[in-house]
Design a protein around this motif. Structure first.
Motif, PDB file in Angstrom:
ATOM      1  N   GLY A  19       0.814  -1.207   0.000  1.00 23.68           N
ATOM      2  CA  GLY A  19       0.000   0.000   0.000  1.00 23.68           C
ATOM      3  C   GLY A  19       0.842   1.248   0.000  1.00 23.68           C
ATOM      4  O   GLY A  19       2.036   1.234   0.266  1.00 23.68           O
ATOM      5  N   GLY A  20       0.185   2.337  -0.315  1.00 25.06           N
ATOM      6  CA  GLY A  20       0.820   3.650  -0.333  1.00 25.06           C
ATOM      7  C   GLY A  20      -0.210   4.672  -0.744  1.00 25.06           C
ATOM      8  O   GLY A  20      -1.178   4.346  -1.419  1.00 25.06           O
ATOM      9  N   SER A  21       0.005   5.898  -0.346  1.00 21.66           N
ATOM     10  CA  SER A  21      -1.032   6.900  -0.561  1.00 21.66           C
ATOM     11  C   SER A  21      -0.688   7.926  -1.638  1.00 21.66           C
ATOM     12  O   SER A  21      -1.402   8.897  -1.795  1.00 21.66           O
ATOM     13  N   GLN A  23       1.582   6.943  -8.623  1.00 26.64           N
ATOM     14  CA  GLN A  23       2.728   7.212  -9.487  1.00 26.64           C
ATOM     15  C   GLN A  23       4.037   6.620  -8.959  1.00 26.64           C
ATOM     16  O   GLN A  23       5.111   7.069  -9.336  1.00 26.64           O
ATOM     17  N   GLY A  24       4.003   5.674  -8.024  1.00 25.97           N
ATOM     18  CA  GLY A  24       5.214   5.037  -7.519  1.00 25.97           C
ATOM     19  C   GLY A  24       6.033   5.877  -6.564  1.00 25.97           C
ATOM     20  O   GLY A  24       7.141   5.516  -6.211  1.00 25.97           O
ATOM     21  N   GLY A  25       5.501   7.006  -6.120  1.00 28.73           N
ATOM     22  CA  GLY A  25       6.238   7.878  -5.206  1.00 28.73           C
ATOM     23  C   GLY A  25       6.183   7.395  -3.771  1.00 28.73           C
ATOM     24  O   GLY A  25       5.521   6.415  -3.451  1.00 28.73           O
ATOM     25  N   SER A  26       6.871   8.088  -2.912  1.00 22.86           N
ATOM     26  CA  SER A  26       6.924   7.734  -1.497  1.00 22.86           C
ATOM     27  C   SER A  26       5.735   8.337  -0.770  1.00 22.86           C
ATOM     28  O   SER A  26       5.217   9.358  -1.183  1.00 22.86           O
ATOM     29  N   VAL A  38      10.158  -0.813   3.246  1.00 25.88           N
ATOM     30  CA  VAL A  38       9.577   0.522   3.260  1.00 25.88           C
ATOM     31  C   VAL A  38      10.307   1.423   2.272  1.00 25.88           C
ATOM     32  O   VAL A  38      11.536   1.462   2.245  1.00 25.88           O
ATOM     33  N   GLN A  39       9.534   2.128   1.470  1.00 22.10           N
ATOM     34  CA  GLN A  39      10.075   3.171   0.602  1.00 22.10           C
ATOM     35  C   GLN A  39       9.662   4.489   1.240  1.00 22.10           C
ATOM     36  O   GLN A  39       8.484   4.735   1.479  1.00 22.10           O
ATOM     37  N   GLY A  40      10.639   5.325   1.558  1.00 17.01           N
ATOM     38  CA  GLY A  40      10.329   6.597   2.211  1.00 17.01           C
ATOM     39  C   GLY A  40      11.306   7.668   1.791  1.00 17.01           C
ATOM     40  O   GLY A  40      12.032   7.528   0.817  1.00 17.01           O
ATOM     41  N   TYR A  41      11.319   8.726   2.552  1.00 15.73           N
ATOM     42  CA  TYR A  41      12.160   9.880   2.260  1.00 15.73           C
ATOM     43  C   TYR A  41      13.492   9.745   2.993  1.00 15.73           C
ATOM     44  O   TYR A  41      13.516   9.543   4.207  1.00 15.73           O
ATOM     45  N   PRO A  99       5.739   8.569   6.912  1.00 16.16           N
ATOM     46  CA  PRO A  99       4.581   9.110   7.631  1.00 16.16           C
ATOM     47  C   PRO A  99       3.807   8.009   8.345  1.00 16.16           C
ATOM     48  O   PRO A  99       3.704   6.879   7.848  1.00 16.16           O
ATOM     49  N   ARG A 100       3.252   8.337   9.477  1.00  7.73           N
ATOM     50  CA  ARG A 100       2.476   7.382  10.269  1.00  7.73           C
ATOM     51  C   ARG A 100       1.344   6.769   9.445  1.00  7.73           C
ATOM     52  O   ARG A 100       0.988   5.610   9.618  1.00  7.73           O
ATOM     53  N   SER A 101       0.778   7.527   8.524  1.00  8.56           N
ATOM     54  CA  SER A 101      -0.355   7.043   7.729  1.00  8.56           C
ATOM     55  C   SER A 101      -0.024   5.784   6.928  1.00  8.56           C
ATOM     56  O   SER A 101      -0.919   4.994   6.614  1.00  8.56           O
ATOM     57  N   LEU A 102       1.238   5.559   6.609  1.00 12.78           N
ATOM     58  CA  LEU A 102       1.617   4.373   5.841  1.00 12.78           C
ATOM     59  C   LEU A 102       1.321   3.089   6.610  1.00 12.78           C
ATOM     60  O   LEU A 102       1.003   2.060   6.031  1.00 12.78           O
TER      61      LEU A 102
END
Length: 71
Positions: free
Chosen positions: A7-9, A12-15, A29-32, A55-58
């Motif tokens: 999942g992810g919010s 476009q494949g972004g973080s 995890v993919q993040g910043y 982000p916590r939302s992930l």
């Protein structure tokens, strides 16, 4: 490894994005990337490892069905 998207919010494949290795059960995890020297100085990061901010939302995408995290 057999990586599947969990999942992810952002689209476009972004973080941020969450993946799972279906063979080992590990989450990926993919993040910043954390690059701020003062933030990094507060952690002891071994050579060959890096730190990402997520982000916590992930974590809404983590399965809740099993104690071991397997949905």
């Amino acid at each position: 490894m057999q990586i599947v998207f969990v999942g992810g919010s952002t689209g476009q494949g972004g973080s941020p994005r969450l993946y799972r290795d279906e063979l080992s059960g590990d989450f990926i995890v993919q993040g910043y990337l954390v690059t701020d020297p003062s933030d990094l100085a507060q952690m002891k990061i071994p050579d060959g490892e890096s730190v990402v901010r997520v982000p916590r939302s992930l974590f809404d995408y983590l399965p809740k069905d099993d104690a071991d995290g397997v949905a």
